[in-house]
Design a protein around this motif. Structure first.
Motif, PDB file in Angstrom:
ATOM      1  N   VAL A   1     -19.244  36.211  46.322  1.00  0.00           N
ATOM      2  CA  VAL A   1     -20.177  35.543  47.217  1.00  0.00           C
ATOM      3  C   VAL A   1     -21.101  34.656  46.392  1.00  0.00           C
ATOM      4  CG1 VAL A   1     -22.065  35.831  48.858  1.00  0.00           C
ATOM      5  CG2 VAL A   1     -20.114  37.400  48.914  1.00  0.00           C
ATOM      6  N   ILE A   2     -21.097  33.369  46.687  1.00  0.00           N
ATOM      7  CA  ILE A   2     -21.941  32.404  45.990  1.00  0.00           C
ATOM      8  C   ILE A   2     -23.074  31.991  46.921  1.00  0.00           C
ATOM      9  CG2 ILE A   2     -22.036  30.226  44.743  1.00  0.00           C
ATOM     10  CD1 ILE A   2     -20.047  31.990  43.435  1.00  0.00           C
ATOM     11  N   LEU A   3     -24.304  32.250  46.513  1.00  0.00           N
ATOM     12  CA  LEU A   3     -25.484  31.883  47.294  1.00  0.00           C
ATOM     13  C   LEU A   3     -26.018  30.559  46.767  1.00  0.00           C
ATOM     14  CD1 LEU A   3     -27.109  35.412  47.135  1.00  0.00           C
ATOM     15  CD2 LEU A   3     -25.920  34.447  49.119  1.00  0.00           C
ATOM     16  N   VAL A   4     -26.105  29.555  47.646  1.00  0.00           N
ATOM     17  CA  VAL A   4     -26.456  28.206  47.190  1.00  0.00           C
ATOM     18  C   VAL A   4     -27.642  27.647  47.959  1.00  0.00           C
ATOM     19  CG1 VAL A   4     -25.580  25.902  46.691  1.00  0.00           C
ATOM     20  CG2 VAL A   4     -23.983  27.828  46.758  1.00  0.00           C
ATOM     21  N   GLY A   5     -28.793  27.563  47.311  1.00  0.00           N
ATOM     22  CA  GLY A   5     -29.926  26.857  47.887  1.00  0.00           C
ATOM     23  C   GLY A   5     -29.657  25.359  47.850  1.00  0.00           C
ATOM     24  N   ARG A   6     -30.244  24.624  48.756  1.00  0.00           N
ATOM     25  CA  ARG A   6     -29.952  23.194  48.861  1.00  0.00           C
ATOM     26  C   ARG A   6     -30.385  22.413  47.627  1.00  0.00           C
ATOM     27  NH1 ARG A   6     -34.356  21.752  53.660  1.00  0.00           N
ATOM     28  NH2 ARG A   6     -36.155  21.367  52.294  1.00  0.00           N
ATOM     29  N   ASN A   7     -31.292  22.966  46.840  1.00  0.00           N
ATOM     30  CA  ASN A   7     -31.721  22.306  45.602  1.00  0.00           C
ATOM     31  C   ASN A   7     -30.638  22.273  44.539  1.00  0.00           C
ATOM     32  OD1 ASN A   7     -32.412  25.180  45.889  1.00  0.00           O
ATOM     33  ND2 ASN A   7     -33.104  25.053  43.773  1.00  0.00           N
ATOM     34  N   LYS A   8     -29.546  23.028  44.724  1.00  0.00           N
ATOM     35  CA  LYS A   8     -28.463  23.050  43.739  1.00  0.00           C
ATOM     36  C   LYS A   8     -27.436  21.933  43.957  1.00  0.00           C
ATOM     37  CE  LYS A   8     -30.019  26.980  42.079  1.00  0.00           C
ATOM     38  NZ  LYS A   8     -29.150  28.157  41.960  1.00  0.00           N
ATOM     39  N   ILE A   9     -27.568  21.195  45.048  1.00  0.00           N
ATOM     40  CA  ILE A   9     -26.561  20.195  45.402  1.00  0.00           C
ATOM     41  C   ILE A   9     -26.767  18.910  44.597  1.00  0.00           C
ATOM     42  CG2 ILE A   9     -25.588  18.821  47.276  1.00  0.00           C
ATOM     43  CD1 ILE A   9     -26.604  21.046  49.181  1.00  0.00           C
ATOM     44  N   VAL A  10     -25.684  18.427  43.998  1.00  0.00           N
ATOM     45  CA  VAL A  10     -25.719  17.198  43.203  1.00  0.00           C
ATOM     46  C   VAL A  10     -24.565  16.298  43.638  1.00  0.00           C
ATOM     47  CG1 VAL A  10     -26.807  18.298  41.214  1.00  0.00           C
ATOM     48  CG2 VAL A  10     -24.310  18.260  41.387  1.00  0.00           C
ATOM     49  N   SER A  11     -24.622  15.043  43.233  1.00  0.00           N
ATOM     50  CA  SER A  11     -23.614  14.086  43.697  1.00  0.00           C
ATOM     51  C   SER A  11     -22.265  14.270  43.015  1.00  0.00           C
ATOM     52  CB  SER A  11     -24.116  12.656  43.488  1.00  0.00           C
ATOM     53  OG  SER A  11     -24.379  12.430  42.116  1.00  0.00           O
ATOM     54  N   ASP A  12     -22.260  14.498  41.699  1.00  0.00           N
ATOM     55  CA  ASP A  12     -20.986  14.549  40.970  1.00  0.00           C
ATOM     56  C   ASP A  12     -21.136  15.406  39.717  1.00  0.00           C
ATOM     57  OD1 ASP A  12     -22.435  12.955  39.175  1.00  0.00           O
ATOM     58  OD2 ASP A  12     -21.589  11.093  39.963  1.00  0.00           O
ATOM     59  N   LEU A  13     -20.075  15.455  38.906  1.00  0.00           N
ATOM     60  CA  LEU A  13     -20.097  16.308  37.720  1.00  0.00           C
ATOM     61  C   LEU A  13     -21.121  15.849  36.696  1.00  0.00           C
ATOM     62  CD1 LEU A  13     -16.335  17.167  37.075  1.00  0.00           C
ATOM     63  CD2 LEU A  13     -18.171  18.734  37.719  1.00  0.00           C
ATOM     64  N   ASP A  14     -21.293  14.542  36.526  1.00  0.00           N
ATOM     65  CA  ASP A  14     -22.291  14.055  35.570  1.00  0.00           C
ATOM     66  C   ASP A  14     -23.681  14.571  35.929  1.00  0.00           C
ATOM     67  OD1 ASP A  14     -20.470  12.711  34.021  1.00  0.00           O
ATOM     68  OD2 ASP A  14     -20.766  10.780  35.010  1.00  0.00           O
ATOM     69  N   GLU A  15     -24.017  14.488  37.196  1.00  0.00           N
ATOM     70  CA  GLU A  15     -25.324  14.971  37.636  1.00  0.00           C
ATOM     71  C   GLU A  15     -25.402  16.495  37.523  1.00  0.00           C
ATOM     72  OE1 GLU A  15     -28.347  14.818  41.495  1.00  0.00           O
ATOM     73  OE2 GLU A  15     -26.588  13.505  41.463  1.00  0.00           O
ATOM     74  N   ALA A  16     -24.265  17.154  37.745  1.00  0.00           N
ATOM     75  CA  ALA A  16     -24.235  18.615  37.613  1.00  0.00           C
ATOM     76  C   ALA A  16     -24.514  19.026  36.174  1.00  0.00           C
ATOM     77  CB  ALA A  16     -22.880  19.160  38.057  1.00  0.00           C
ATOM     78  N   PHE A  17     -23.857  18.371  35.219  1.00  0.00           N
ATOM     79  CA  PHE A  17     -24.074  18.707  33.816  1.00  0.00           C
ATOM     80  C   PHE A  17     -25.535  18.477  33.415  1.00  0.00           C
ATOM     81  CE2 PHE A  17     -19.392  17.476  33.104  1.00  0.00           C
ATOM     82  CZ  PHE A  17     -18.980  18.760  33.412  1.00  0.00           C
ATOM     83  N   PHE A  18     -26.100  17.367  33.886  1.00  0.00           N
ATOM     84  CA  PHE A  18     -27.492  17.076  33.569  1.00  0.00           C
ATOM     85  C   PHE A  18     -28.408  18.138  34.168  1.00  0.00           C
ATOM     86  CE2 PHE A  18     -31.624  15.247  34.601  1.00  0.00           C
ATOM     87  CZ  PHE A  18     -32.014  14.752  33.357  1.00  0.00           C
ATOM     88  N   ARG A  19     -28.156  18.488  35.417  1.00  0.00           N
ATOM     89  CA  ARG A  19     -29.003  19.485  36.084  1.00  0.00           C
ATOM     90  C   ARG A  19     -28.963  20.816  35.343  1.00  0.00           C
ATOM     91  NH1 ARG A  19     -29.818  23.686  39.291  1.00  0.00           N
ATOM     92  NH2 ARG A  19     -31.522  23.411  40.811  1.00  0.00           N
ATOM     93  N   VAL A  20     -27.763  21.224  34.948  1.00  0.00           N
ATOM     94  CA  VAL A  20     -27.615  22.522  34.308  1.00  0.00           C
ATOM     95  C   VAL A  20     -28.274  22.537  32.930  1.00  0.00           C
ATOM     96  CG1 VAL A  20     -25.965  24.190  33.407  1.00  0.00           C
ATOM     97  CG2 VAL A  20     -25.490  23.031  35.566  1.00  0.00           C
ATOM     98  N   LYS A  21     -27.974  21.533  32.098  1.00  0.00           N
ATOM     99  CA  LYS A  21     -28.447  21.542  30.718  1.00  0.00           C
ATOM    100  C   LYS A  21     -29.932  21.225  30.589  1.00  0.00           C
ATOM    101  CE  LYS A  21     -26.058  21.485  27.272  1.00  0.00           C
ATOM    102  NZ  LYS A  21     -25.707  22.521  26.260  1.00  0.00           N
ATOM    103  N   ASP A  22     -30.435  20.306  31.405  1.00  0.00           N
ATOM    104  CA  ASP A  22     -31.809  19.841  31.223  1.00  0.00           C
ATOM    105  C   ASP A  22     -32.782  20.356  32.272  1.00  0.00           C
ATOM    106  OD1 ASP A  22     -31.756  18.221  28.820  1.00  0.00           O
ATOM    107  OD2 ASP A  22     -30.395  16.914  29.914  1.00  0.00           O
ATOM    108  N   TYR A  23     -32.300  21.224  33.145  1.00  0.00           N
ATOM    109  CA  TYR A  23     -33.206  21.823  34.125  1.00  0.00           C
ATOM    110  C   TYR A  23     -32.988  23.336  34.223  1.00  0.00           C
ATOM    111  CZ  TYR A  23     -35.703  22.828  38.441  1.00  0.00           C
ATOM    112  OH  TYR A  23     -36.562  23.368  39.359  1.00  0.00           O
TER     113      TYR A  23
END
Length: 236
Positions: free
Chosen positions: A157-179
């Motif tokens: 079960v994956i719980l996902v708040g709306r703040n976790k949503i990103v446009s693509d993988l580049d934005e995902a990598f940035f969100r994970v590493k720098d936030y």
């Protein structure tokens, strides 16, 4: 308006006025609706929740009874903690809850419980990022969470708040590493450069929280991974 009678015009005006009065709510309803379609096309089973309280109810009253899960573990999700879900599941005497993050246990016991968690009926976690095309993106220190999402537990079960949503993988990598990663390091008081700078420094610290990436494009078997989309900002 052509093609609309009086009742139709009133309905149309009511919908239009509602969008004007609640633009933020309508924005997220539309965005989460599209994301749900993408996730379902990727073989995930998807649930929608207005907030953390509803997400907690969905897990307790819908997912667990439907799957018949008895032995449950988790990946240390702040989202699940903030929702009160973990506290509720640990208090449920009808369930066996395996907690690798119990404060009183040693590191060796914690790691052993993380290994045992691969064999539970149901594994609960959050995600560091979720792309608009329905890809789950995660980064771990020990790798137990990304491993369990991929294979092991019967149901995830994956719980996902709306703040976790990103446009693509580049934005995902940035969100994970720098936030997300600096926040995790701060939360556990790790001795890493990002605790001071708030940005990833690609460090070589022994306490580095970034070791293993996991990207899940599809759920296999279909429906094994169940995503609860929450129309609320939760977790890091």
């Amino acid at each position: 308006m052509e093609g609309l009678d009086a009742n139709g015009i009133l309905l149309h005006l009511g919908v239009w006025r509602n969008h004007m009065d609640s633009p933020i709510e309508n924005y997220w309803e539309a965005r989460l609706g599209r994301l749900r379609e993408e996730l379902e096309s990727n073989n995930f089973e998807v649930y929608s929740a207005a907030d953390g309280a509803e997400a907690k109810r969905i897990v307790q009253k819908e997912i667990i009874p439907t799957t018949g899960a008895n032995r449950i573990s988790w990946g240390g999700s702040k989202t699940a903690t903030d929702m009160g879900l973990i506290r509720a599941l640990k208090a449920d005497t009808s369930l066996e809850f395996l907690d690798p993050f119990e404060k009183e246990i040693s590191l060796e016991d914690s790691l052993e419980r993380r290994r045992q968690a691969f064999l539970v009926d149901l594994f609960i976690t959050g995600t560091n990022a979720l792309t608009e095309t329905g890809l789950l993106v995660n980064l771990d220190r020990t790798g137990n969470r990304v491993a369990a999402i991929t294979f092991g537990p019967k149901v995830v079960v994956i719980l996902v708040g709306r703040n976790k949503i990103v446009s693509d993988l580049d934005e995902a990598f940035f969100r994970v590493k720098d936030y997300a990663a600096p926040l995790v390091a701060m939360r556990i008081n790790a001795k890493t450069p990002c605790v001071k700078t708030s940005f990833c420094e690609d460090c070589i610290s022994p306490e580095r929280v970034c070791s293993a990436w996991g990207i899940v494009e599809k759920s296999y078997p279909k429906g094994r991974i169940k995503v609860v989309l929450i129309n609320q900002s939760l977790g890091f």
